[in-house]
Design a protein around this motif. Structure first.
Motif, PDB file in Angstrom:
ATOM      1  N   GLY A 335       6.147  -0.683   3.038  1.00  0.00           N
ATOM      2  CA  GLY A 335       6.423  -0.944   1.631  1.00  0.00           C
ATOM      3  C   GLY A 335       5.307  -1.655   0.905  1.00  0.00           C
ATOM      4  N   GLU A 336       4.102  -1.652   1.466  1.00  0.00           N
ATOM      5  CA  GLU A 336       2.971  -2.349   0.856  1.00  0.00           C
ATOM      6  C   GLU A 336       2.129  -1.374   0.045  1.00  0.00           C
ATOM      7  OE1 GLU A 336       2.383  -5.463   4.604  1.00  0.00           O
ATOM      8  OE2 GLU A 336       1.323  -3.538   4.546  1.00  0.00           O
ATOM      9  N   SER A 337       1.701  -1.808  -1.137  1.00  0.00           N
ATOM     10  CA  SER A 337       0.851  -0.968  -1.985  1.00  0.00           C
ATOM     11  C   SER A 337      -0.512  -0.789  -1.330  1.00  0.00           C
ATOM     12  CB  SER A 337       0.677  -1.602  -3.365  1.00  0.00           C
ATOM     13  OG  SER A 337       1.907  -1.646  -4.051  1.00  0.00           O
ATOM     14  N   GLN A 338      -1.017   0.435  -1.393  1.00  0.00           N
ATOM     15  CA  GLN A 338      -2.306   0.755  -0.803  1.00  0.00           C
ATOM     16  C   GLN A 338      -3.316   1.091  -1.902  1.00  0.00           C
ATOM     17  OE1 GLN A 338      -2.556   0.584   2.859  1.00  0.00           O
ATOM     18  NE2 GLN A 338      -0.743  -0.510   2.136  1.00  0.00           N
ATOM     19  N   THR A 339      -4.588   1.073  -1.533  1.00  0.00           N
ATOM     20  CA  THR A 339      -5.637   1.401  -2.498  1.00  0.00           C
ATOM     21  C   THR A 339      -5.474   2.848  -2.956  1.00  0.00           C
ATOM     22  OG1 THR A 339      -7.151  -0.123  -1.398  1.00  0.00           O
ATOM     23  CG2 THR A 339      -8.119   1.526  -2.871  1.00  0.00           C
ATOM     24  N   PRO A 340      -5.362   3.083  -4.266  1.00  0.00           N
ATOM     25  CA  PRO A 340      -5.176   4.458  -4.749  1.00  0.00           C
ATOM     26  C   PRO A 340      -6.349   5.356  -4.354  1.00  0.00           C
ATOM     27  CG  PRO A 340      -4.680   2.870  -6.479  1.00  0.00           C
ATOM     28  CD  PRO A 340      -5.325   2.099  -5.369  1.00  0.00           C
ATOM     29  N   VAL A 341      -6.037   6.624  -4.156  1.00  0.00           N
ATOM     30  CA  VAL A 341      -7.045   7.637  -3.858  1.00  0.00           C
ATOM     31  C   VAL A 341      -7.341   8.393  -5.153  1.00  0.00           C
ATOM     32  CG1 VAL A 341      -7.597   9.682  -2.493  1.00  0.00           C
ATOM     33  CG2 VAL A 341      -6.221   7.846  -1.496  1.00  0.00           C
ATOM     34  N   GLN A 342      -8.628   8.512  -5.499  1.00  0.00           N
ATOM     35  CA  GLN A 342      -9.006   9.166  -6.750  1.00  0.00           C
ATOM     36  C   GLN A 342     -10.023  10.270  -6.493  1.00  0.00           C
ATOM     37  OE1 GLN A 342     -10.388   6.051  -9.429  1.00  0.00           O
ATOM     38  NE2 GLN A 342      -8.389   6.000 -10.425  1.00  0.00           N
ATOM     39  N   LYS A 343      -9.967  11.274  -7.360  1.00  0.00           N
ATOM     40  CA  LYS A 343     -10.964  12.339  -7.325  1.00  0.00           C
ATOM     41  C   LYS A 343     -11.168  12.855  -8.736  1.00  0.00           C
ATOM     42  CE  LYS A 343     -12.322  16.674  -5.177  1.00  0.00           C
ATOM     43  NZ  LYS A 343     -12.005  17.710  -4.166  1.00  0.00           N
ATOM     44  N   GLN A 344     -12.435  13.071  -9.091  1.00  0.00           N
ATOM     45  CA  GLN A 344     -12.755  13.630 -10.398  1.00  0.00           C
ATOM     46  C   GLN A 344     -13.014  15.128 -10.270  1.00  0.00           C
ATOM     47  OE1 GLN A 344     -15.968  11.421 -12.227  1.00  0.00           O
ATOM     48  NE2 GLN A 344     -14.521  10.098 -13.286  1.00  0.00           N
TER      49      GLN A 344
END
Length: 505
Positions: A335-344
């Motif tokens: 239930g812990e927030s993780q670093t978001p994954v991003q892509k352009q």
């Protein structure tokens, strides 16, 4: 005092006439089964006050075979003892049970020959030997459920009412504490599928899963054996995403809208929980039509999702490439927030370049064997600016008397420009339409070079038709002035000759 003397006397008499004794024994190995070699170690004690001579022990028992039928101990002094090993082999056909190892002892005491029989209990068992052959287990992550499939073989004795349990702090049965599997006779096998769960605290690396098999042996006693499942490769939990996205339209024209598809795959080994997929753009020319976010309760490993959005492009958006950012945020299994994954992802705004050419000739219409001025109007009718436009003319029916090459330059959307050429329609052309090829080369707004060839059709008519449609040639101002002067001169001469004479009369 008399009682003490009597007790001592009785003890002495008892010691004098007592037989030899076996005061202790041990049997190795502790588990004996058919076909196994064992050994009974016994301590022989002489409790008497005299020496016993020539002690010999003969061993026997229907369930055993011996390398020698007797063991010679020799003499044992008063109150002395000796330790001797009795080796034996349990016959292969012996059923599990408790059997007697018979020991017949012979010796002499003084001139008297004596004998005594001893019995040592030997417990024979035939425990099952479990072997679990299973399909190799793939990578397991903490908190993951997985299955182990295989064959459980019994290479030992019969086992009844078998129950399996997991003897581990890191693994356990899924929704079960024990798994009853029934009976498994000697030499038999059965298929087994185990549903297991790895604890969230399972340590990464190669692990083993010990199973405890509890069963009843042929004598009805409850026994236990260990079955080991190894190796189990525990991997560290991680989530990662493969993101591929593209607009439905390869090129988006300003002022239009398009669907935007995001193909998302969890390439990690753990579930992503409460996942949110969103799109955004740093450019003011883009806007999301409808919701720019999509939500998913769970995104398990290897699951592929195609997510549909809709975006609009401002009508004032210049041609070019614009980045659209896809963001995936999620929680881990705790239930812990993780670093978001991003892509352009790049989106192209613009369109295909398109040039139209409109011809015009002077004079008009055309006939064969004459000179004409050809005017070509180049118009940018596409939806993208072009530059470095150059054109080259060629024809099998018309001679290009000027240079066939023209550099035109830039043409923005809806712009046009004209170029002129001196041409000669070849002799003998019959009435009809004849082409002039215009080969164009230019670059679009993205500096991509294009080549296009268009045919401009010119209509050739007969001399008779041309005479009917030919407009009178326009007189230039100088010629008109000469005519006016000539008319004035004639009028002056007429006036001088006729009107002036009448006045003088």
């Amino acid at each position: 005092m008399k009682n003490k003397i009597l007790f001592i006397a009785l003890l002495v008499v008892g010691c004098v006439f007592a037989d030899i004794q076996i005061t202790s024994y041990s049997v190795l190995p502790t588990t004996l089964k058919p076909g196994v070699t064992g050994s009974a170690s016994i301590t022989v004690y002489n409790p008497s006050s005299t020496t016993v001579n020539g002690v010999v022990i003969y061993q026997g028992g229907e369930q055993f075979t011996f390398t020698s039928n007797r063991v010679q101990l020799g003499d044992i002094g008063p109150l002395g003892s000796t330790v001797v090993a009795i080796p034996f082999v349990i016959k292969n056909n012996v059923a599990p049970g408790v059997y007697t190892l018979r020991l017949d002892a012979f010796w002499t005491e003084g001139s008297e020959a004596k004998t005594k029989v001893f019995s040592i209990p030997i417990s024979v068992s035939n425990p099952p030997i479990f072997k679990f052959e299973f399909t190799p287990i793939g990578e397991v992550t903490p908190g993951q459920s997985f299955k182990v499939k295989g064959q459980l073989k019994n290479e030992g004795g019969d086992a009844k009412q078998i129950t399996l349990s997991v003897n581990s702090s890191y693994f356990f049965f899924d929704k079960l504490s024990q798994l009853p599997i029934g009976n498994l006779g000697a030499g038999e096998s059965m298929p087994i599928e185990l549903s297991l769960v790895a604890s969230t605290s399972a340590q990464p690396g190669l692990q083993s899963i010990p199973l405890t098999a509890t069963y009843n042996d042929p004598l009805g006693a409850i026994q236990q054996a260990t079955i080991l499942i190894t190796p189990v490769n525990v991997m560290k939990n991680y989530v990662d995403f493969s993101i591929n996205a593209a607009a439905e339209k390869g090129v988006i024209t300003p002022g239009s809208k398009t669907k935007f598809f995001v193909n998302l795959t969890n390439i990690g080994n753990s579930n992503a929980y409460s996942a949110k997929v969103s799109i955004s753009s740093a450019s003011a020319y883009f806007t999301s039509i409808g919701s720019y976010e999509r939500y998913f309760e769970i995104l398990p490993p290897n699951l592929e999702k195609q997510i549909e959005f809709e975006i609009g492009v401002s009508g004032s958006a210049p041609a070019g490439y614009y980045p659209i950012t896809v963001t995936v945020s999620y929680l881990n299994m705790n239930g812990e927030s993780q670093t978001p994954v991003q892509k352009q992802v790049g989106v192209e705004v613009g369109g295909a370049p398109q040039i139209s050419i409109t011809p015009n000739t002077n004079p008009s219409p055309l006939t064969s064997g004459k000179l004409y001025t050809l005017s070509l109007q180049f118009s940018n009718t596409g939806d993208i600016d072009i530059r470095a436009l150059e054109a080259t003319l060629s024809s099998d029916y018309f001679e290009i008397l000027d240079s066939p090459y023209s550099y035109i330059g830039s043409l923005n959307v809806d712009d046009y420009t004209s170029t002129q050429y001196k041409i000669y329609s070849k002799q003998g052309l019959k009435p009809g339409s004849y082409p002039i090829q215009v080969n164009m080369k230019f670059k679009d707004a993205y500096n991509v070079e294009h080549t296009q060839t268009k045919e401009v059709m010119l209509e050739v008519v007969s001399l008779e038709t041309a005479a009917l449609t030919q407009k009178p040639a326009e007189m230039n101002p100088f010629g008109l002035a000469i005519i006016i002067l000539a008319v004035l001169a004639v009028l002056y001469l007429v006036y001088k000759k006729y009107f002036k004479k009448k006045v003088s009369r």
